[in-house]
Design an enzyme around this catalytic site. Structure first.
Site, PDB file in Angstrom:
ATOM      1  N   THR A  96       1.732   6.311  11.435  1.00  0.00           N
ATOM      2  CA  THR A  96       2.833   5.357  11.627  1.00  0.00           C
ATOM      3  C   THR A  96       3.189   5.316  13.102  1.00  0.00           C
ATOM      4  OG1 THR A  96       3.721   5.716   9.421  1.00  0.00           O
ATOM      5  CG2 THR A  96       5.225   4.796  11.042  1.00  0.00           C
ATOM      6  N   LYS A 171       5.327  -1.288   7.988  1.00  0.00           N
ATOM      7  CA  LYS A 171       5.681   0.106   7.713  1.00  0.00           C
ATOM      8  C   LYS A 171       7.072   0.436   8.253  1.00  0.00           C
ATOM      9  CE  LYS A 171       5.462   4.406   6.596  1.00  0.00           C
ATOM     10  NZ  LYS A 171       4.648   5.500   7.095  1.00  0.00           N
ATOM     11  N   LYS A 239      11.854   9.361  13.584  1.00  0.00           N
ATOM     12  CA  LYS A 239      10.943   8.659  14.497  1.00  0.00           C
ATOM     13  C   LYS A 239      10.733   7.216  14.025  1.00  0.00           C
ATOM     14  CE  LYS A 239       6.717   8.947  13.639  1.00  0.00           C
ATOM     15  NZ  LYS A 239       5.699   8.236  12.859  1.00  0.00           N
TER      16      LYS A 239
END
Length: 286
Positions: A96, A171, A239
């Protein structure tokens, strides 16, 4: 059957690579900490010396690492994927990252004649083990077709989303919503219990109504039992929240709810809960 490389054997990558080996693929693995390869070698994998070595010898190399910095580091330098990939071979980055990082990696790969696909996944440890991830693919259409048999082993769904960057964006949208939901869920459970309500009854009532969803089911029990066994580390959720808020800045899209949820996750990291499951955000909220 195409030969497969797999770089990055953390919580997710190890389970995904194991499923490919068990499905009969010819798999070569590499990890920065080489000791993590042993279990997969015992299942029948080969061990590669460097990312360059793996990319040079495999038809398609998959990668699953923790963040944009690690994803870039895998590709760069004399021992990186870009140095080994060569013409026609494929590189599928399942980490990701933000769309800019993904496009940078795509450029590194395609400049050497390789083909690139980004394919971040929606799902945590158990879906990785069960082969039921949702794989968000974008990039080279021919590589998407070639990678599909492996995607079918690792996931239950692998939509093609178009140009490089769109997998990363999808995502971040999904994980931003998940982080926001987990934050308000933690607030509701905390408020209810402080008001004298029974935690399990709160969960039962939510589960019977329009807000019922698998995440609340799974994480609700964790919160009540104060069990934060890691399936998706809290630091990684923060994150993703950070990258989503940054994408909002790029696109002039206000994200007030996501920005506030991100602050809760930052507090949890500061309190030392970064390696625990993302559900540990509850500890700073309650």
């Amino acid at each position: 059957m195409k030969s497969i490389g797999f770089l990055g054997l953390g919580i997710m990558g190890k389970a995904m690579a194991a499923n490919l080996i068990k499905a009969g693929f010819d798999v070569t693995v590499w990890n920065r900490n080489a000791a993590k390869c042993a279990e997969l070698v015992a299942l029948g994998a080969r061990q590669g010396a460097t990312p360059k070595d793996v990319a040079a010898h495999c038809d398609i190399t998959f990668a699953m690492v923790s963040d944009p910095e690690a994803a870039l580091a895998l590709c760069q330098g004399p021992d990186g994927v870009a140095a080994g990939i060569g013409a026609g071979r494929g590189y599928v980055d399942m980490s990701t990252v933000d769309d800019i990082t993904s496009k940078t990696i795509a450029s590194l790969i395609t400049h050497t004649g390789g083909r690139f696909l980004e394919a971040p996944v929606s799902g945590t440890k158990k879906p990785a083990e069960d082969g039921t991830l949702i794989i968000l693919a974008a990039g080279d259409p021919s590589l998407y077709e070639d990678a599909k048999p492996a995607f079918e082993v690792m996931g239950k769904m692998s939509p093609y989303l178009g140009d490089v960057g769109q997998g990363a964006n999808m995502k971040l949208v999904v994980n931003m919503m998940m982080g926001g939901m987990l934050s308000i869920f933690s607030e509701g459970l905390s408020l209810g219990q402080k008001a004298g309500l029974d935690g399990q009854q709160i969960l039962d009532i939510i589960d019977a109504g329009a807000m019922s969803n698998p995440m609340f089911k799974g994480k609700g029990a964790m919160l009540l039992n104060e069990n934060y066994t890691t399936s998706f580390p809290l630091k990684h959720m923060q994150k993703d929240m950070r990258l989503a808020v940054a994408l909002g800045d790029q696109l002039d899209q206000p994200l007030p709810t996501a920005a506030i949820a991100n602050e809760a996750f930052k507090q949890a990291i500061k309190a030392g809960f970064g390696e625990e499951d993302m559900a540990a955000v509850y500890k700073v909220i309650k």
